[in-house]
Design an enzyme around this catalytic site. Structure first.
Site, PDB file in Angstrom:
ATOM      1  CE  LYS A  17      -0.239   3.202   4.768  1.00 13.03           C
ATOM      2  NZ  LYS A  17      -0.185   3.295   6.209  1.00 13.03           N
ATOM      3  CD  GLU A  56      -3.043   5.467   6.749  1.00 12.14           C
ATOM      4  OE1 GLU A  56      -3.018   5.503   5.505  1.00 12.14           O
ATOM      5  OE2 GLU A  56      -2.148   4.913   7.422  1.00 12.14           O
ATOM      6  CB  SER A 100       5.009  -2.100  11.988  1.00 12.15           C
ATOM      7  OG  SER A 100       4.622  -0.770  12.267  1.00 12.15           O
ATOM      8  CD  GLU A 129      -3.653  -2.506   7.253  1.00 11.16           C
ATOM      9  OE1 GLU A 129      -2.519  -2.716   6.817  1.00 11.16           O
ATOM     10  OE2 GLU A 129      -4.318  -1.498   6.966  1.00 11.16           O
ATOM     11  CG  ASN A 167      -1.729   1.197   1.422  1.00 15.32           C
ATOM     12  OD1 ASN A 167      -1.807   2.034   0.516  1.00 15.32           O
ATOM     13  ND2 ASN A 167      -2.373   1.325   2.576  1.00 15.32           N
ATOM     14  N   GLY A 183       2.391   2.041  10.826  1.00 12.85           N
ATOM     15  CA  GLY A 183       3.375   3.116  10.697  1.00 12.85           C
ATOM     16  C   GLY A 183       4.105   3.451  11.984  1.00 12.85           C
ATOM     17  CG  HIS A 236      -5.928   2.010   5.153  1.00  8.20           C
ATOM     18  ND1 HIS A 236      -5.493   2.918   6.090  1.00  8.20           N
ATOM     19  CD2 HIS A 236      -4.920   1.110   4.998  1.00  8.20           C
ATOM     20  CE1 HIS A 236      -4.269   2.579   6.484  1.00  8.20           C
ATOM     21  NE2 HIS A 236      -3.899   1.480   5.830  1.00  8.20           N
TER      22      HIS A 236
HETATM   23  P1  PGA Z   1       2.727   0.098   7.695  1.00 13.78           P
HETATM   24  O1  PGA Z   1       1.284   0.363   7.010  1.00 13.78           O
HETATM   25  O2  PGA Z   1       3.243  -1.181   7.107  1.00 13.78           O
HETATM   26  O3  PGA Z   1       3.555   1.305   7.315  1.00 13.78           O
HETATM   27  O4  PGA Z   1       2.494  -0.009   9.159  1.00 13.78           O
HETATM   28  C1  PGA Z   1       0.371  -0.673   6.797  1.00 13.78           C
HETATM   29  C2  PGA Z   1      -0.896  -0.142   6.194  1.00 13.78           C
HETATM   30  O5  PGA Z   1      -1.380   0.920   6.618  1.00 13.78           O
HETATM   31  O6  PGA Z   1      -1.482  -0.775   5.285  1.00 13.78           O
END
Ligand code: PGA
Length: 264
Positions: A12, A106, A222, A176, A10, A182, A104
């Site tokens: 982003k 976010e 992560s 997630e 992803n 992140g 997601h």
């Molecule tokens: P990350 O993000 O691997 O940077 O933690 C995962 C995601 O949001 O899909």
């Protein structure tokens, strides 16, 4: 039942078209040493503006499979119309996507996406012949309050409401935990596997055993080259949705390579 693992990147809101192309080329040169059947299902999800800078990569062994598939990071549930700033499923398909990420955290957090919207998107994606990657996850507060399972179960029931068992079977879910995204704090693999097994049970309740056996449920938060082997060794984790570590070809390719060591 053996489920083919998925490693999805992803990207982003990162990378200009030239950078997206360069990253794509770096992944492509790695996967080109393998056939689609040796690889996990590899998916990359660039921004809308970079969808045309990448492409799915077909396997040349004659199996008809892809070595790289492309996903959009979001879509609207309507086919067209006055929805400024949105793209439809048909537009994502037209730009080469086979998958669309929806729900997601976010998007839920910063763009007020609700379970009901995510359900409409999932239905539109499946009706358009694409595959939804439906994200779910709890906040740290919810985890500390001991309501992780009930929160995730309700997100999944809402997302899958009114979808046929056959369509549920081909969908993808990504668990997630928000506190792991992140932050560098990966969820313990055994705990991630426990939550994912719980999700599979919810799928069984709403869509039956065969859909629960077929649906692929990923872990995200992560994920790194150093964590993926332990994650993939778990009984119910079918792959990973990778954010930060998918932005460099070296680390993403290493995640794919380490996945092939334990599963595929
Ligand atoms: P990350 O993000 O691997 O940077 O933690 C995962 C995601 O949001 O899909």
């Amino acid at each position: 039942m053996s489920r083919k693992p998925i490693i999805a990147g992803n990207w982003k809101m990162n990378l200009l078209q030239s950078e997206a192309k360069e990253l794509f080329e770096g992944i492509k040169s790695f996967v080109n040493d393998y056939t689609a059947s040796q690889l996990p299902t590899v998916i990359i999800a660039p921004t809308f503006t970079s969808l045309c800078a990448v492409d799915s990569v077909k396997c040349n062994c004659g199996c008809g499979g892809n070595k790289i598939s492309v996903a959009a990071q979001n879509c609207h549930w309507e086919n067209s119309g006055a929805y400024t700033g949105e793209i439809s499923v048909a537009m994502a398909k037209d730009a080469g996507c086979d998958y669309i990420i929806i729900g997601h955290s976010e998007r839920r957090q910063y763009f007020s996406e609700t379970d009901e919207m995510i359900n409409k998107k999932a239905k539109a994606i499946l009706a358009g012949g694409l595959i939804p990657i439906i994200c779910c996850g709890e906040t740290l507060e919810q985890r500390e309050a001991g309501i992780t399972d009930e929160h995730i179960a309700s997100q999944i029931r809402a997302a899958l409401s009114g979808i046929s068992s056959e369509d549920v079977a081909k969908s993808v879910i990504a668990y997630e935990p928000i506190w792991a995204i992140g932050t560098g704090k990966t969820c313990d693999s055994v705990e991630a596997n426990r939550v994912i097994a719980m999700i599979r049970n919810v799928v069984k309740e709403v869509a039956g055993e065969s859909a629960a056996d077929s649906i692929r449920i990923l872990y995200g938060g992560s994920v790194k080259p150093s964590t993926i082997e332990e994650q993939m060794a778990q009984s119910d984790i079918d792959g990973a949705l990778v954010g930060g570590a998918s932005l460099k070809a070296d680390s993403f390719n290493e995640i794919i390579a380490n996945t092939m060591k334990v599963a595929v």
